[in-house]
Design an enzyme around this catalytic site. Structure first.
Site, PDB file in Angstrom:
ATOM      1  N   GLY A 178       0.820  -1.211   0.000  1.00 39.09           N
ATOM      2  CA  GLY A 178       0.000   0.000   0.000  1.00 39.09           C
ATOM      3  C   GLY A 178       0.855   1.261   0.000  1.00 39.09           C
ATOM      4  O   GLY A 178       1.838   1.357   0.737  1.00 39.09           O
ATOM      5  N   CYS A 202      -8.027  -1.205   5.226  1.00 39.57           N
ATOM      6  CA  CYS A 202      -6.964  -1.492   6.177  1.00 39.57           C
ATOM      7  C   CYS A 202      -7.444  -1.253   7.598  1.00 39.57           C
ATOM      8  O   CYS A 202      -7.910  -0.159   7.915  1.00 39.57           O
ATOM      9  CB  CYS A 202      -5.729  -0.639   5.925  1.00 39.57           C
ATOM     10  SG  CYS A 202      -4.409  -1.063   7.086  1.00 39.57           S
ATOM     11  N   THR A 211       0.205 -14.111   3.430  1.00 40.26           N
ATOM     12  CA  THR A 211       0.933 -14.616   4.596  1.00 40.26           C
ATOM     13  C   THR A 211       1.758 -15.864   4.273  1.00 40.26           C
ATOM     14  O   THR A 211       2.813 -16.082   4.872  1.00 40.26           O
ATOM     15  CB  THR A 211      -0.088 -14.873   5.724  1.00 40.26           C
ATOM     16  OG1 THR A 211      -0.738 -13.629   6.007  1.00 40.26           O
ATOM     17  CG2 THR A 211       0.569 -15.391   6.981  1.00 40.26           C
TER      18      THR A 211
HETATM   19  C1  LIG Z   1       2.154  -7.920   7.085  1.00 40.43           C
HETATM   20  C2  LIG Z   1       0.950  -7.602   6.243  1.00 40.43           C
HETATM   21  C3  LIG Z   1       0.843  -6.359   5.594  1.00 40.43           C
HETATM   22  C4  LIG Z   1      -0.264  -6.042   4.821  1.00 40.43           C
HETATM   23  N1  LIG Z   1      -0.305  -4.841   4.174  1.00 40.43           N
HETATM   24  C5  LIG Z   1      -1.356  -4.545   3.351  1.00 40.43           C
HETATM   25  C6  LIG Z   1      -1.378  -3.350   2.580  1.00 40.43           C
HETATM   26  O1  LIG Z   1      -0.438  -2.538   2.605  1.00 40.43           O
HETATM   27  N2  LIG Z   1      -2.463  -3.094   1.796  1.00 40.43           N
HETATM   28  C7  LIG Z   1      -3.515  -3.984   1.708  1.00 40.43           C
HETATM   29  O2  LIG Z   1      -4.464  -3.731   0.969  1.00 40.43           O
HETATM   30  N3  LIG Z   1      -3.495  -5.158   2.409  1.00 40.43           N
HETATM   31  C8  LIG Z   1      -2.455  -5.451   3.218  1.00 40.43           C
HETATM   32  N4  LIG Z   1      -2.429  -6.654   3.907  1.00 40.43           N
HETATM   33  C9  LIG Z   1      -3.539  -7.612   3.733  1.00 40.43           C
HETATM   34  C10 LIG Z   1      -3.200  -8.684   2.700  1.00 40.43           C
HETATM   35  O3  LIG Z   1      -2.959  -8.109   1.428  1.00 40.43           O
HETATM   36  C11 LIG Z   1      -4.322  -9.727   2.568  1.00 40.43           C
HETATM   37  O4  LIG Z   1      -5.511  -9.071   2.193  1.00 40.43           O
HETATM   38  C12 LIG Z   1      -4.590 -10.482   3.859  1.00 40.43           C
HETATM   39  O5  LIG Z   1      -3.408 -10.686   4.573  1.00 40.43           O
HETATM   40  C13 LIG Z   1      -5.272 -11.830   3.645  1.00 40.43           C
HETATM   41  O6  LIG Z   1      -4.493 -12.704   2.847  1.00 40.43           O
HETATM   42  P1  LIG Z   1      -3.455 -13.796   3.456  1.00 40.43           P
HETATM   43  O7  LIG Z   1      -4.200 -14.562   4.514  1.00 40.43           O
HETATM   44  O8  LIG Z   1      -3.071 -14.637   2.282  1.00 40.43           O
HETATM   45  O9  LIG Z   1      -2.327 -13.031   4.005  1.00 40.43           O
HETATM   46  C14 LIG Z   1      -1.320  -6.978   4.695  1.00 40.43           C
HETATM   47  C15 LIG Z   1      -1.227  -8.233   5.326  1.00 40.43           C
HETATM   48  C16 LIG Z   1      -0.104  -8.559   6.099  1.00 40.43           C
HETATM   49  C17 LIG Z   1      -0.037  -9.898   6.757  1.00 40.43           C
END
Ligand SMILES: Cc1cc2nc3c(=O)[nH]c(=O)nc-3n(C[C@H](O)[C@H](O)[C@H](O)COP(=O)(O)O)c2cc1C
Ligand SMILES: Cc1cc2nc3c(=O)[nH]c(=O)nc-3n(C[C@H](O)[C@H](O)[C@H](O)COP(=O)(O)OP(=O)(O)OC[C@H]3O[C@@H](n4cnc5c(N)ncnc54)[C@H](O)[C@@H]3O)c2cc1C
Ligand code: FES
Lengths: 317, 271
Positions: A55, A144, A280
């Site tokens: 982001g 977020c 993740t």
């Molecule tokens: C460390 C971390 C940072 C993240 N930063 C952002 C971000 O900057 N912008 C955003 O839209 N989502 C952000 N997310 C959310 C992820 O893009 C995703 O929507 C969410 O983690 C679910 O997917 P996952 O279970 O595969 O991680 C972040 C997630 C994590 C774990």
């Protein structure tokens, strides 16, 4: 050791995400992959359907205090707080690098106000027009949980989503993906608001708001107390959200939340996703993105699926 | 350039006081690792705990492709590690980070290890001794049995021609080995001796609990000795992508995993 690329296959993997052609359905979840450079030793970033970048805001944000993460059963909490150096850094450094690798970028956009979202897009449009910093699509983050203004507060309110998406729509003709939060009563209401404001696709889910406590010390595990839950623990919630939105809007969906294997990715596609993002799981396995692509190929070959598009929404129920 | 390497466990033994030594086969990382760098370990057999755990590399045997980790049991992951026997297969991302960076012309070094913090300093001590540097080592722990690196350091210093002292200075909370008290007492003494003999240290390195590092940072600053510290932060990716591990420095936020874990002490803004 060189960067891992997916295996060769005859299965047709290309998908179209609301006008963004992807040579396979797998991208990265924003914030878990930076802008790809950090993972280039492990995976061939050009082999991914796209790289979704961290982001970005107009002038950069400091992010939240530490500790910023905590491990929870089958998942983790984070409260990074959208720390980023500002859009110009992305335009000057990261996007040219991605382009040089031959990778396609989905740029995740954040803002504290409607105007900021638009200003970020304008800066990116300028870089893209100059030819040095190509943008494949935008992912508008209205979800977020880790910032006080903008982010989720905006994404929980249909009329606000409509307003921000309309404003972004006016600023670009590139594919506009709107990223939704699951922390709402009815996610389809927000999806419809995004659709009517001119979004080309919807991505879901962002993290689930949660918290974790150290009982002995009687303290929260995160400095900000609450944070966003991600990883395998959220997959059932994410699948349900994708399924509900698939039945509520016509827009293509970018599904994410706990995807670790190719089978997980296929489940999202069966529930209605056109493409998927791996988040993740990158922390568990730095080659997770390529392993997910390989897993999708394995599934298709085993199930005699010749084109992944046949999986989209193919859930029998 | 870090790799993700499958690493079978060869040996895993208790040294006492919840300290364990694990030997893994990891030839690529063993060959490439520099003192102070670490590995990010996927501990086998605990799939519900999704994050890797960061561990400094204690020692390597490049010829045999082996790498040793000295670990303290403090929670689920390290507790589970004690159950891993020969044949278990972990996965390591490594080598990661900015390790110790003594100066080319360092001639007298003070190394301070509190508890398991003595581990990441051992390869540095070996490197400095081999370069003919006069190395002075301070080791502190709760009790005698927790000074598990002591023999290793003793052997190194006993054979080191360039070293004024032939063994580490030790101190324990309960006085069961060496003096009774905290590491900082010995650091103050060492600095005072050096001033008296007009043989000042020109480099210091410290790893241990944060209050210790902070205290040593301030003592060395007063004595005008450049000092490095190795910081511990919770880490998710371990490769610089997620911004979980940020450290406050005078240059702004830096990532402990790839910009550290070793930082110049005077650049850290202590909490
Ligand atoms: C460390 C971390 C940072 C993240 N930063 C952002 C971000 O900057 N912008 C955003 O839209 N989502 C952000 N997310 C959310 C992820 O893009 C995703 O929507 C969410 O983690 C679910 O997917 P996952 O279970 O595969 O991680 C972040 C997630 C994590 C774990
Ligand atoms: C660069 C670096 C080098 C390290 N080297 C060593 C070493 O050589 N020997 C050793 O015994 N320990 C070392 N540590 C600390 C070690 O990583 C933690 O003790 C370990 O992660 C604890 O895991 P757990 O599951 O037992 O604890 P839990 O408390 O159950 O872990 C929960 C979560 O918090 C994280 N966590 C807990 N304590 C720490 C900590 N002190 N630092 C970072 N993350 C933590 C865990 O990784 C996990 O994600 C190092 C840490 C870092 C950052
Ligand atoms: S652990 Fe991800 S940036 Fe350091």
């Amino acid at each position: 050791m060189s960067a891992l690329a997916p295996k060769k296959t005859k299965v047709k993997l290309a998908v179209d995400l609301g006008g963004l052609p992807m040579h396979n359905p797998v991208t990265t979840a924003s914030g878990t992959f930076a802008a790809g450079k950090e993972y280039a030793d492990f995976v061939d970033v050009a082999a991914l359907g796209a790289v979704t970048t961290k982001g970005v805001s107009l002038n950069g944000w400091e992010g939240n205090a530490s500790p910023r993460i905590a491990e929870t059963p089958s998942g983790m909490l984070n409260s990074i707080g959208l720390q980023n150096p500002g859009v110009q850094h992305l335009v000057d450094r990261e996007l040219p690098w991605l382009a040089a690798q031959g990778a396609q970028a989905i740029v995740n956009v954040s803002g504290h106000s409607f105007e900021e979202y638009v200003a970020v897009i304008e800066a990116l449009e300028a870089g893209a027009a100059a030819g040095t910093a190509p943008v494949g699509a935008y992912e508008i983050n209205v979800s977020c949980p880790n910032v006080d203004a903008g982010g989720m507060t905006m994404g929980c309110h249909g009329p606000s989503v409509e307003k921000v998406v309309s404003a972004c729509r006016a600023a670009t003709e590139r594919p506009l993906i709107v990223k939704l939060t699951p922390n709402v009563t009815d996610i389809t209401e927000i999806a419809r608001a995004a659709e009517s404001a001119g979004a080309d696709a919807i991505s879901l889910i962002n993290t689930l708001l949660g918290m974790a406590i150290d009982a002995r010390r009687r303290r929260p595990l995160l400095a900000r107390v609450v944070g966003g839950l991600s990883g395998p623990a959220v997959k059932p919630v994410a699948l349900r959200c994708v399924w509900e939105c698939h039945n509520a809007v016509k827009l293509p969906l970018l599904g994410m939340g706990g995807i670790v294997t190719g089978t997980d990715a296929v489940e999202f596609m069966l529930a209605g996703a056109t493409a998927v993002a791996v988040g993740t799981a990158n922390f568990m396995d730095p080659c997770a993105t390529v392993h997910v692509i390989d897993g999708i190929i394995d599934y298709c070959e085993e199930q005699r699926v010749s084109d992944v598009n046949d999986l989209i929404g193919a859930l029998k129920c | 350039m870090p790799v993700n390497e499958k690493a079978p466990v060869l040996l895993n033994m208790e040294l006492g006081c919840g300290l364990w030594l694990m030997t893994l086969r990891s030839p690529i990382i063993a060959r490439a690792v520099e003192p102070g760098q670490f590995v990010h370990m996927l501990i086998s057999g605990m799939p519900d705990h999704i994050l890797r755990r960061p561990f400094s590399v204690y020692a390597v045997d490049v010829d045999k492709g082996l790498l040793e980790i000295l670990y303290q049991v403090v929670g689920v992951g390290t507790d589970h590690m004690t159950t891993l026997a020969q044949g278990a297969e972990c996965e390591l991302i490594g080598p990661i980070g900015r390790g110790w960076q003594p100066f080319e012309d360092t001639s007298r070094a003070l190394l301070v290890g509190g508890g398991v913090g003595a581990a990441p300093l051992f390869m540095l001590a070996e490197r400095l001794v081999a370069a003919g540097v006069d190395v002075d080592v301070v080791l502190g722990a709760r009790t005698r049995a927790a000074l598990s690196t002591l023999d290793h350091y003793k052997m190194l210093l006993a054979g080191a021609e360039g070293c004024t002292r032939d063994k580490p200075r030790t101190i324990t909370d309960d006085g069961s080995s060496g003096r009774k008290g905290l590491c900082t007492v010995l650091v103050e003494e060492a600095l005072a001796e050096a001033a008296e003999k007009e043989a000042p240290y020109d480099y210091a390195a410290v790893c241990g609990p944060e209050p210790l590092m902070r205290a040593v940072a301030s003592l060395t600053a007063t004595a005008d000795v450049p000092c490095e510290v190795s910081l511990e932060k919770r880490m998710a990716c371990g490769v610089g992508a997620c911004l979980s591990c940020v450290v406050e420095t005078i240059h702004g936020k830096r990532r402990a995993c790839v910009d550290g874990p070793v930082f110049m002490a005077d650049e850290v803004v202590w909490a």
